[in-house]
Design a protein around this motif. Structure first.
Motif, short mmCIF file in Angstrom:
data_model
loop_
_atom_site.label_atom_id
_atom_site.label_comp_id
_atom_site.label_asym_id
_atom_site.label_seq_id
_atom_site.Cartn_x
_atom_site.Cartn_y
_atom_site.Cartn_z
N ILE A 1 10.26 6.17 5.40
CA ILE A 1 10.62 6.00 6.81
C ILE A 1 9.51 6.62 7.67
O ILE A 1 9.04 7.72 7.38
CB ILE A 1 11.98 6.69 7.12
CG1 ILE A 1 13.07 6.16 6.17
CG2 ILE A 1 12.39 6.46 8.58
CD1 ILE A 1 14.37 6.92 6.22
N VAL A 2 9.11 5.90 8.70
CA VAL A 2 8.15 6.44 9.67
C VAL A 2 8.81 6.37 11.04
O VAL A 2 9.34 5.32 11.42
CB VAL A 2 6.83 5.64 9.65
CG1 VAL A 2 5.88 6.15 10.74
CG2 VAL A 2 6.15 5.73 8.28
N TRP A 3 8.80 7.48 11.75
CA TRP A 3 9.46 7.48 13.07
C TRP A 3 8.61 8.20 14.11
O TRP A 3 7.68 8.94 13.78
CB TRP A 3 10.87 8.07 12.98
CG TRP A 3 10.98 9.53 12.65
CD1 TRP A 3 11.10 10.56 13.54
CD2 TRP A 3 11.02 10.12 11.34
NE1 TRP A 3 11.21 11.75 12.85
CE2 TRP A 3 11.17 11.51 11.50
CE3 TRP A 3 10.94 9.61 10.04
CZ2 TRP A 3 11.24 12.41 10.42
CZ3 TRP A 3 11.01 10.49 8.97
CH2 TRP A 3 11.16 11.87 9.16
N GLY B 1 3.37 6.10 -1.04
CA GLY B 1 2.03 6.11 -0.40
C GLY B 1 1.62 4.77 0.17
O GLY B 1 1.23 4.68 1.36
N THR B 2 1.72 3.70 -0.63
CA THR B 2 1.26 2.40 -0.12
C THR B 2 2.24 1.84 0.90
O THR B 2 1.87 1.01 1.73
CB THR B 2 1.05 1.39 -1.28
OG1 THR B 2 2.29 1.23 -1.99
CG2 THR B 2 -0.04 1.83 -2.23
N LYS B 3 3.47 2.31 0.87
CA LYS B 3 4.45 1.84 1.86
C LYS B 3 4.09 2.41 3.25
O LYS B 3 4.20 1.73 4.27
CB LYS B 3 5.87 2.26 1.46
CG LYS B 3 6.35 1.68 0.10
CD LYS B 3 7.78 2.10 -0.19
CE LYS B 3 8.24 1.97 -1.63
NZ LYS B 3 8.46 0.64 -2.13
N VAL B 4 3.66 3.68 3.27
CA VAL B 4 3.24 4.28 4.55
C VAL B 4 2.04 3.51 5.09
O VAL B 4 1.98 3.15 6.27
CB VAL B 4 2.86 5.78 4.39
CG1 VAL B 4 2.55 6.39 5.75
CG2 VAL B 4 3.96 6.56 3.71
N LYS B 5 1.09 3.26 4.21
CA LYS B 5 -0.11 2.51 4.62
C LYS B 5 0.29 1.14 5.19
O LYS B 5 -0.21 0.72 6.23
CB LYS B 5 -1.05 2.35 3.42
CG LYS B 5 -2.29 1.52 3.75
CD LYS B 5 -3.27 1.49 2.59
CE LYS B 5 -4.34 0.42 2.77
NZ LYS B 5 -4.98 0.38 4.08
N TRP B 6 1.21 0.49 4.52
CA TRP B 6 1.65 -0.85 4.96
C TRP B 6 2.22 -0.78 6.37
O TRP B 6 1.90 -1.60 7.23
CB TRP B 6 2.69 -1.39 3.98
CG TRP B 6 3.05 -2.83 4.18
CD1 TRP B 6 2.53 -3.91 3.53
CD2 TRP B 6 4.02 -3.36 5.12
NE1 TRP B 6 3.10 -5.06 3.99
CE2 TRP B 6 4.02 -4.77 4.96
CE3 TRP B 6 4.88 -2.80 6.06
CZ2 TRP B 6 4.85 -5.61 5.70
CZ3 TRP B 6 5.70 -3.64 6.82
CH2 TRP B 6 5.68 -5.02 6.63
N ASP C 1 -7.05 10.14 2.06
CA ASP C 1 -8.20 9.36 2.56
C ASP C 1 -8.17 7.94 2.01
O ASP C 1 -8.35 6.97 2.74
CB ASP C 1 -9.52 10.01 2.11
CG ASP C 1 -9.92 11.10 3.07
OD1 ASP C 1 -9.25 11.23 4.10
OD2 ASP C 1 -10.90 11.81 2.76
N ILE C 2 -7.94 7.83 0.70
CA ILE C 2 -7.92 6.50 0.07
C ILE C 2 -6.81 5.65 0.69
O ILE C 2 -6.98 4.47 0.97
CB ILE C 2 -7.71 6.62 -1.47
CG1 ILE C 2 -8.87 7.40 -2.10
CG2 ILE C 2 -7.58 5.23 -2.09
CD1 ILE C 2 -8.65 7.75 -3.57
N LEU C 3 -5.66 6.29 0.93
CA LEU C 3 -4.51 5.54 1.46
C LEU C 3 -4.53 5.42 2.99
O LEU C 3 -3.67 4.77 3.58
CB LEU C 3 -3.20 6.22 1.03
CG LEU C 3 -2.88 6.14 -0.46
CD1 LEU C 3 -1.79 7.15 -0.84
CD2 LEU C 3 -2.41 4.73 -0.84
N THR C 4 -5.51 6.08 3.60
CA THR C 4 -5.66 6.13 5.07
C THR C 4 -4.38 6.61 5.77
O THR C 4 -3.91 6.02 6.73
CB THR C 4 -6.10 4.75 5.65
OG1 THR C 4 -5.09 3.77 5.38
CG2 THR C 4 -7.43 4.29 5.09
#
Ligand code: G3P
Length: 498
Positions: free
Chosen positions: A87-89, A138-143, A205-208
């Motif tokens: 979740i990102v808020w 990790g990749t979900k946050v990046k997405w 860094d890799i996942l930005t």
């Protein structure tokens, strides 16, 4: 008022629950609420984070009002949750900027393929104990940062927060005061170094992903915050225990010694083996993960993750409409002598341990004109046991430890056919405890330990009691023949990539 209870909030993949436990670790009462599953595209699974939150408020209200327990009698609150779900808020408004992307969701497979092709496999594995897979946060946050308008700019300005479900709930319950998680949840994000115990700069860094979004990581048992009184009937109750649901079940099953293992049959099926203070690396597709942080140290576990277990039975009930209830699957399975050569490979969202193949999809083998619904239902139940055997084999190979007994929990353990078949397939006794809600119980124990409601793990161990032990009674020839068929079915399934 005397503190008589600990309240566990179990926020799972398909429902939220609130369970009140007494000092003996017994369930006093519970409330449960399902919420919507959002499928925007094939292979994607999302939740509305606000609906998760409102379902938690609803079950807290229900369990307290039906029991008449005063919030003043609640010593502390423990939280356990579906792990990895992201979740990102917005820090200021408290509004999620996108749906919660669920652990099962495959929408970041492409990002994962790119990371793998850039040769990052070992970098992630060596630091996190995990593999590059869409499963982890990790990749979900990046997405989310890549796909939601303006998100990346806001994140760079420090205006967004990330959390797994535990973090989201503590943030909400504390009125936005605490942005925290525990070691177990952090260890599932693909961003946390499980050896150095810190968010890893190189991986971020890799996942930005900017570090300013990430919660503070704490032990699994301590007071993180107190509820704001308007969310808890006028009381400020300490939130004092957190663990991802699978680690919480390991704790609730009192698997405190090295080599002890449990298997939880929920939406998916997750087997964890305690490996003590040593993080055992896997060569057979298991994950190395943090079991809990407690008593000033971190303990580790080896984990086998099966993505589809209980949800296959749900699929029989809701998708194929073969069953009126999940419980009815037992009678169907017992009404035939065998699955008559039918194998169901329920790879609806790919396969986890030990195959780690995102692209494979579900398959059925061995149909004849004589195949009946009963065989089909039985074969689906059997697939849970075969997948568990795949995991147990990998565990023995990686740890060098033979599991002597397997403690089980989760909804499907009520199914005696499945438990007997499981024991037969593993050739290991399967122990079902009296309290089968061990996920919630683990979180309650962690929260109770932090406030002195329970003294130590020795006291807790006394509460663990067996309801039934299932002993293996199948001949080794039959076992090998059946399992051999399963291996062939999985191999054949992995060839078909739509
Ligand atoms: O890693 C996913 C797991 O935490 C989900 O558990 O109980 O919803 O199958 P469950």
């Amino acid at each position: 008022m005397e503190k008589k209870y600990v309240l566990a909030l179990d926020q799972g993949t398909t429902s939220s629950r609130a369970i009140l436990f007494n000092r003996q670790g017994e369930i006093v009462d519970q409330a449960q609420k399902e919420f919507n599953q959002i499928f925007l595209n094939p292979g994607w699974v999302e939740h509305n984070a606000n609906e998760i939150w409102s379902s938690i408020l609803a079950v807290i209200a229900e369990v307290l009002s039906t029991t008449g327990v005063s919030p003043k009698e609640v010593a502390s609150i423990g939280i356990t949750n579906q792990r990895e779900t992201t979740i990102v808020w917005d820090k200021e408004t408290g509004r999620p900027i996108y749906h919660a992307i669920v652990w099962q969701s495959r929408q970041t497979s492409k990002i994962c393929d790119e990371l793998k092709s850039q040769g990052y496999n070992d970098t992630f594995r060596d630091k996190t104990g995990l593999l590059i897979d869409a499963y982890f946060s990790g990749t979900k946050v990046k997405w989310i940062l890549d796909h939601v308008d303006g998100a990346r700019e806001k994140a760079d300005e420090g205006k967004l927060l990330f959390g797994t479900v535990d973090t989201w709930l503590i943030w909400k319950l504390s009125g936005g005061k605490a942005h925290v998680t525990d070691y177990t949840n952090a260890s599932r994000t693909l961003m946390y170094n499980i050896y150095d115990l810190k968010w890893d700069e190189e991986l971020l860094d890799i996942l930005t992903v900017p570090e300013s979004m990430l919660p503070e990581v704490k032990p699994s048992s301590e007071v993180y915050a107190e509820t704001v009184s308007y969310h808890f009937f006028g009381e400020e109750v300490p939130i004092a225990g957190v663990a991802g649901d699978q680690q919480s079940a390991l704790f609730g099953q009192a698997c405190y010694e090295k080599g002890m293992a449990k298997n939880t049959y929920g939406t998916g099926c997750f087997m964890l083996m305690n490996t003590g203070t040593t993080a055992v690396k896997s060569d057979h597709g298991l994950l190395t993960t943090i079991a809990w942080g407690l008593d000033g140290k971190v303990e580790y576990a080896l984990e086998g993750s099966i993505f589809v277990a209980g949800s296959a039975i749900q699929w029989l009930r809701d998708g194929l409409r073969m069953l009126k209830s999940a419980a009815a699957s037992e009678q169907y399975a017992l009404s035939v002598k065998s699955s008559d050569g039918v194998y169901v490979v329920p790879a609806f969202v790919g396969l986890g341990t030990p195959y780690w193949d995102s692209d494979v999809r579900g398959a059925i083998f061995g149909l004849t004109r004589g195949t009946e619904k009963e065989h089909f239902v039985r074969a689906t139940l059997e697939s849970l046991a075969y997948q568990t055997k795949d995991v147990l084999n990998a565990m023995a190979q990686d740890s060098g430890i033979e599991v002597k007994t397997l403690r089980v929990d989760g909804g499907a353990v009520a199914n005696n056919f499945l438990m007997q078949f499981q024991s037969d397939m593993l050739d290991v006794p399967v122990q079902r405890p009296t309290v089968q809600e061990t996920t919630a119980l683990g979180a309650a124990y962690l929260a109770g330990l932090a406030v002195g409601f329970w003294k130590d793990r020795d006291e807790i161990k006394q509460n663990w009691k067996i309801d039934q032990t299932f002993e293996a009674s199948m001949s080794s020839e039959d076992r090998d023949k059946l399992y051999d068929g399963w291996k062939k079915a999985v191999e054949a399934a992995t060839v078909f990539k739509p």
